[in-house]
Design an enzyme around this catalytic site. Sequence first.
Site, PDB file in Angstrom:
ATOM      1  N   LEU A 217     -10.234 -15.073  39.044  1.00 59.24           N
ATOM      2  CA  LEU A 217     -10.227 -13.791  38.351  1.00 59.24           C
ATOM      3  C   LEU A 217      -9.804 -12.731  39.360  1.00 59.24           C
ATOM      4  O   LEU A 217     -10.088 -12.850  40.554  1.00 59.24           O
ATOM      5  CB  LEU A 217     -11.620 -13.452  37.804  1.00 59.24           C
ATOM      6  N   ASP A 218      -9.137 -11.700  38.879  1.00 58.40           N
ATOM      7  CA  ASP A 218      -8.775 -10.602  39.770  1.00 58.40           C
ATOM      8  C   ASP A 218     -10.025 -10.012  40.405  1.00 58.40           C
ATOM      9  O   ASP A 218     -11.127 -10.091  39.846  1.00 58.40           O
ATOM     10  CB  ASP A 218      -8.060  -9.496  38.997  1.00 58.40           C
ATOM     11  N   LYS A 219      -9.841  -9.362  41.539  1.00 63.02           N
ATOM     12  CA  LYS A 219     -10.959  -8.735  42.238  1.00 63.02           C
ATOM     13  C   LYS A 219     -11.743  -7.801  41.321  1.00 63.02           C
ATOM     14  O   LYS A 219     -12.973  -7.803  41.310  1.00 63.02           O
ATOM     15  CB  LYS A 219     -10.435  -7.956  43.452  1.00 63.02           C
ATOM     16  N   THR A 221     -11.885  -7.810  38.019  1.00 64.83           N
ATOM     17  CA  THR A 221     -12.348  -8.409  36.770  1.00 64.83           C
ATOM     18  C   THR A 221     -13.687  -9.100  36.976  1.00 64.83           C
ATOM     19  O   THR A 221     -13.871  -9.832  37.941  1.00 64.83           O
ATOM     20  CB  THR A 221     -11.320  -9.434  36.245  1.00 64.83           C
TER      21      THR A 221
END
Length: 418
Positions: A217-219, A221
């Site tokens: 997951l993105d940082k 998110t």
Amino acid sequence: MLSISPVPSFSLTSVKYLRSPSSSSFISFFPKLSRFVTASSATPNSKPETTTTRVNNAGLKLDETVSVSKGKIRLDSWISSRVDGVSRARVQSSIRQGLVIVNGQVVDKVSHNVKAGDEVHCTISKLQPLRAEPEDIPLDIVYEDQHVLVVNKPPHMVVHPAPGNPKGTLVNGILHHCSLPCVAAYSNQEEEDEDSDDEETFSDDEGMIRPGIVHRLDKGTSGLLVVAKDEHSHAHLAEQFKLHTIERVYISLTCGVPSPSQGRIDVPIGRDSNNRIRMAAIPGSLSRGRARHAASRYKVVETLAGGGSALVEWRLETGRTHQIRAHAKYMGVPLLGDEVYGGTKSMALSLLQKRVSRSDQEEIIELVSRMDRPCLHAIVLGFEHPCTGEIIKFSCPPPPDLAEIVGLLRRSGREMVE
């Protein structure tokens, strides 16, 4: 092909493993969806009672003749289909190290095509030592057994170590909690599998090991992420991601309201030519190789603040890097708090201030000003257990920063209507 078309109604399905302590907060956040949520039927946070034997597989040999009925098949795909419990990434690593011979010749290109009658000799490579140090970092563990770990990642936490983020990552914390297998990373080079997902594909020029990590997951998110605790589980889960059989549901707050209220976006995604750290939805670019197929289904769960924002549910058919963020921007409703993709504070405030009650305007300004990440949360994760074959699903409510702003927008919107 560009497509934003209506689809049949869908909603959060019955979640088998919902943590009991959070079920009330989930229902309060999603009062319209509470009927789809059931109580937990498993014991979350359970520790394995026995220790799993970890198989290194280094030195494992394969000597076979290719027997495909017609056409050609990629070398890495064929070897992966013949070797159980070894990740495709590790097979690719073995090929690149010159450990595969086809018809008496060393082949080091993973995308090399083999055909019926080819003689293939393969030796599975050794894995490098882990390059992440264990750190005592608090983890929100949703579920754990001998084979998998499901974690609720908080916003602002990086998933794995990388240049610029060598410590404090999710992997550092998990390594302190339990051991993880040495699993080679997928390459993002030219010969990469054209069907693999960017979200589940790792690029690393140094060949760094991604211990147990199957997807990311993105940082910014928050939400659910599954980690494999042995190589067999890693290979099995990676295959599910490749086949798009993993169930992933996200929720977001958008700047404005998507129109139509539900649909399917089928627009390729590739690197933004003006900003290499940003992805972009690029219609009609597949034939020119600039982007890759990407499809998302969305549904407006709730319109907030008189149309200034919306709570939107997303289901991914593919898993491209920043897929939801790029598709939302393409639709003209970027995620609130997503400064990279247009959901800036000024845009959010220009939409919200005129639509909320005067008594709430100061609080709206404060909350939006504090929002330092895209309002995106991975709320549901479902997959086939790599060892039992059981379909299991998990859910977790959004973190406080997202829940707080949704609550205010929801309340203020009701006041304006009245």
